[in-house]
Design a protein around this motif. Structure first.
Motif: not given
Length: 312
Positions: A117-127, A260-273
């Protein structure tokens, strides 16, 4: 070879949208250039349009086996998606699950055994969620991945159009802390950098996921949400959301780093058709109506007598 030439060769790989702005990697809109399956017609995630879903009476109650079992799980940070031991790791950080955890019933054609199992999240409470409902995204989404019990690993299961069974749970911000998530957050904090792994002891899936017989859900045919985007997934996305406090979300965002040592944020794929696919629901339309006020009551009555679908 120049340094920037090395970077171009090295980053000829997929990444999330936020990463693509900072490095020369392929963001979601370009995945299909490297991985043709990502341009397929049955891709995930999707936006679930509740006015268009269809009730399927075959979608009976799901059965979770092994969710009450206590076990040790390993959490790993791969920094990016990799393959190891013939098992595809399609998320930068995940928790392994024992095969004694099973999924059956609910109109599924077979029994499925758990993989991770794993989690997908954004940043600062956004998508942060990958799926959305009527255009609404949630700040985080949990995926529990299973394969048919007859297969030895995920790579083999992906050759079957229904070889993978994935569960999706949305998280919604609550005023109260979800204490049962603290151990997950703490475990992620121990694998901050690429290559880190840690053990989470005495864990139960039942600590974070409700009992199956209390859950209603959507069902559709889709894909992995990361490359290679194999279209082999039977998706079950639940109506009921799980709670997480704002402080817990903030802690989650700060835990992990990409390679890359950058924060792991915005780890989601946009919705598809949808491309003509039908999304089904386990619940009849009028049951999904809720009655917090008179306006909603009127709408629900209109839905029932007008034989329209009403969802909340």
């Amino acid at each position: 070879m120049r340094d920037d030439d090395v970077q171009v060769v090295r980053t000829g790989e997929w990444c999330y949208e936020g990463q693509s702005r900072e490095t020369k990697c392929e963001g979601p809109s370009e995945w299909k250039n490297l991985f043709p399956k990502c341009g397929g017609l049955n891709q995930s995630p999707i936006n679930i349009i509740t006015s268009k879903v269809e009730h399927d009476p075959n979608l009976t109650g799901l059965i979770f086996d092994g969710h009450e079992d206590v076990f040790n799980t390993t959490v790993e940070n791969h920094g990016q998606s990799v393959k190891y031991n013939n098992m595809l790791c399609f998320h930068p950080a995940h928790f392994t699950l024992p095969q004694s955890v099973r999924l059956r019933g609910g109109g599924l054609s077979a029994t499925y055994k758990a993989v991770q199992f794993h989690l997908h999240w954004g940043q600062d409470g956004g998508q942060g969620s990958e799926h959305s409902v009527d255009g609404k995204h949630y700040p985080m989404e949990l995926h529990i991945v299973h394969i048919k019990e007859k297969y030895n690993n995920l790579s083999v299961a992906l050759n079957d159009s229904t070889g993978v069974g994935a569960l999706g749970f949305f998280f919604e911000v609550s005023s109260e802390k979800n204490k049962k998530l603290d151990r997950i957050i703490e475990a992620l904090g121990k694998v901050r950098h690429e290559g880190n792994s840690s053990e989470l002891e005495d864990f139960r899936l039942a600590d974070i996921v409700p009992q199956a017989n209390t859950l209603s859900y959507y069902r559709y045919s889709g894909s992995l949400t990361t490359p290679d985007c194999d279209q082999s997934v039977v998706w079950t996305v639940f109506h009921q959301t799980l709670p997480i406090s704002k402080n817990q979300l903030t802690s989650m965002y700060k835990q992990l780093l990409f390679r890359t040592e950058k924060p792991m944020i915005g780890i989601f794929r946009p919705v598809q058709n949808l491309n003509g696919r039908v999304v089904y629901t386990s619940v009849k339309s009028h049951i999904l109506c809720v009655l917090p006020n008179l306006i909603t009551l009127f709408l629900c009555l209109f839905c029932v007598f007008g034989q329209q679908k009403c969802f909340h």
